[in-house]
Design a protein around this motif. Structure first.
Motif, PDB file in Angstrom:
ATOM      1  N   LEU A  22       0.871  -1.169   0.000  1.00  0.00           N
ATOM      2  CA  LEU A  22       0.000   0.000   0.000  1.00  0.00           C
ATOM      3  C   LEU A  22       0.910   1.222   0.000  1.00  0.00           C
ATOM      4  O   LEU A  22       1.628   1.480   0.967  1.00  0.00           O
ATOM      5  CB  LEU A  22      -0.924   0.029   1.216  1.00  0.00           C
ATOM      6  N   LEU A  23       0.904   1.955  -1.104  1.00  0.00           N
ATOM      7  CA  LEU A  23       1.790   3.108  -1.250  1.00  0.00           C
ATOM      8  C   LEU A  23       1.160   4.342  -0.618  1.00  0.00           C
ATOM      9  O   LEU A  23       0.061   4.747  -0.990  1.00  0.00           O
ATOM     10  CB  LEU A  23       2.076   3.369  -2.732  1.00  0.00           C
ATOM     11  N   THR A  24       1.858   4.936   0.331  1.00  0.00           N
ATOM     12  CA  THR A  24       1.419   6.208   0.909  1.00  0.00           C
ATOM     13  C   THR A  24       2.483   7.293   0.747  1.00  0.00           C
ATOM     14  O   THR A  24       2.298   8.419   1.229  1.00  0.00           O
ATOM     15  CB  THR A  24       1.065   6.046   2.397  1.00  0.00           C
ATOM     16  N   LEU A  25       3.590   6.949   0.071  1.00  0.00           N
ATOM     17  CA  LEU A  25       4.623   7.922  -0.284  1.00  0.00           C
ATOM     18  C   LEU A  25       5.064   8.699   0.948  1.00  0.00           C
ATOM     19  O   LEU A  25       5.362   8.095   1.971  1.00  0.00           O
ATOM     20  CB  LEU A  25       4.114   8.823  -1.410  1.00  0.00           C
ATOM     21  N   TRP A  66       8.437   9.330  -8.300  1.00  0.00           N
ATOM     22  CA  TRP A  66       8.999   8.545  -9.397  1.00  0.00           C
ATOM     23  C   TRP A  66       9.660   7.267  -8.876  1.00  0.00           C
ATOM     24  O   TRP A  66       9.993   7.155  -7.701  1.00  0.00           O
ATOM     25  CB  TRP A  66       9.996   9.360 -10.222  1.00  0.00           C
ATOM     26  N   SER A  67       9.814   6.314  -9.794  1.00  0.00           N
ATOM     27  CA  SER A  67      10.309   4.996  -9.400  1.00  0.00           C
ATOM     28  C   SER A  67      10.977   4.318 -10.579  1.00  0.00           C
ATOM     29  O   SER A  67      10.633   4.556 -11.743  1.00  0.00           O
ATOM     30  CB  SER A  67       9.133   4.139  -8.908  1.00  0.00           C
ATOM     31  N   GLN A 112       9.823   0.929  -5.114  1.00  0.00           N
ATOM     32  CA  GLN A 112      10.485   1.957  -4.317  1.00  0.00           C
ATOM     33  C   GLN A 112      10.269   3.311  -4.995  1.00  0.00           C
ATOM     34  O   GLN A 112      10.564   3.463  -6.180  1.00  0.00           O
ATOM     35  CB  GLN A 112      11.987   1.675  -4.194  1.00  0.00           C
ATOM     36  N   TRP A 113       9.779   4.285  -4.221  1.00  0.00           N
ATOM     37  CA  TRP A 113       9.409   5.577  -4.788  1.00  0.00           C
ATOM     38  C   TRP A 113      10.186   6.713  -4.151  1.00  0.00           C
ATOM     39  O   TRP A 113      10.529   6.658  -2.967  1.00  0.00           O
ATOM     40  CB  TRP A 113       7.907   5.818  -4.616  1.00  0.00           C
ATOM     41  N   GLN A 114      10.466   7.726  -4.958  1.00  0.00           N
ATOM     42  CA  GLN A 114      11.117   8.943  -4.480  1.00  0.00           C
ATOM     43  C   GLN A 114      10.266  10.146  -4.890  1.00  0.00           C
ATOM     44  O   GLN A 114       9.418  10.036  -5.782  1.00  0.00           O
ATOM     45  CB  GLN A 114      12.516   9.073  -5.084  1.00  0.00           C
TER      46      GLN A 114
END
Length: 300
Positions: free
Chosen positions: A230-233, A288-289, A294-296
């Protein structure tokens, strides 16, 4: 053509809402060196009336964005909004979107919410929206049920075969070969605002549950498995998105010089829960990824 420098983006917020404006439901396309960002523009007028539009801004560097250009009329009985994505079809650009009628000042779109498409030759000027009969011609429009948040994708196994996903009974999908004649194809448990990529003979769906962005996978577009992710950045550090992160749209820019990554556009609401500030303050953000795991994002 401007060279894009992700490290030079000064903020994770691309378009910032306020007490009068909300930016929601992003969809993006990169063409001829220009990023075009389509979204729901929600505006509260001086007398308190609320109108929703499908609007567009563009940028060459992901930093400087043009002022919103409204693409749809001022009409609360329609409220064209939530652009899903833009595809290339028979020499034209086609964008799917929804109506979200709130004629009596309702908080959410009523049961007559439906799915539409618009066409363009230049991504700037668009035709009037055309209704999609996603349940087939034999089903009366009034019996189609509430439909929002569309997304169009071509079959990876059968070129020319198109699917339209939309929020109804989880996520539903219909199939067509000409974008005019449709047949219902099924549904799956999922959140809203789906975005689907085809990568290495697999469909990857991003969808939005109550908060965050989930990921699902399929090889046949009908049977899906749910990732635990679950992506919450950066939500825990972002007051502007503390209430909710949702509507993730991923643009595959691995082929774009200077980027070579997946870009995610999303909207965040905060600091209160989105249910309290549904029509105000929402912002469109970016991350971005390299691998969709993995996100930045820009650091404030």
């Amino acid at each position: 053509m401007t060279q894009v420098d992700l490290a030079g983006i000064p903020s994770p917020i691309l378009l910032q809402g306020n007490q009068r404006i909300a930016y929601r439901d992003p969809a993006a396309i990169y063409h001829d060196g220009v990023f075009r960002l389509f979204y729901t523009l929600t505006e509260t007028e001086s007398d308190g009336q609320i109108f929703m539009y499908t609007a567009m801004s563009q940028s060459e560097d992901l930093v400087h964005w043009s002022e919103p250009k409204r693409l749809t009329p001022r009409d609360r009985s329609l409220n064209y909004s939530s652009p899903g994505n833009i595809i290339r079809f028979q020499g034209k650009w086609v964008m799917c979107l929804q109506t979200y009628p709130r004629p009596g000042g309702e908080k959410y779109g009523n049961q007559s919410s439906r799915i539409w498409i618009m066409e363009s030759h230049d991504l700037c000027q668009w035709t009037d929206p055309k209704l999609l009969r996603l349940k087939g011609e034999e089903v009366p429009v009034e019996d189609m049920g509430r439909m929002i948040d569309p997304y169009l994708i071509e079959s990876k196994d059968e070129p020319g075969k198109w699917f339209c996903f939309y929020k109804q009974n989880g996520v539903s999908l219909s199939v067509s070969y000409d974008l005019e004649h449709w047949s219902f194809y099924g549904n799956e448990h999922a959140g809203e605002n789906v975005c689907i990529l085809t990568i290495e003979n697999q469909y990857i769906m991003l969808h939005s549950p109550e908060n965050g962005i989930g990921i699902m996978r399929s090889t046949d577009i009908k049977h899906w498995t749910h990732d635990e992710t679950l992506l919450t950045l950066g939500q825990q550090d972002w007051e502007w998105a503390r209430g909710r992160i949702t509507a993730g749209f991923v643009l595959d820019c691995r082929h774009v010089s200077g980027i070579a990554k997946f870009l995610m556009f999303f909207h965040g609401s905060g600091p209160e829960d989105e249910q309290l500030i549904f029509d105000t303050h929402a912002c469109i953000g970016i991350a971005w990824s390299d691998d969709l795991k993995q996100w930045q994002w820009p650091k404030l």
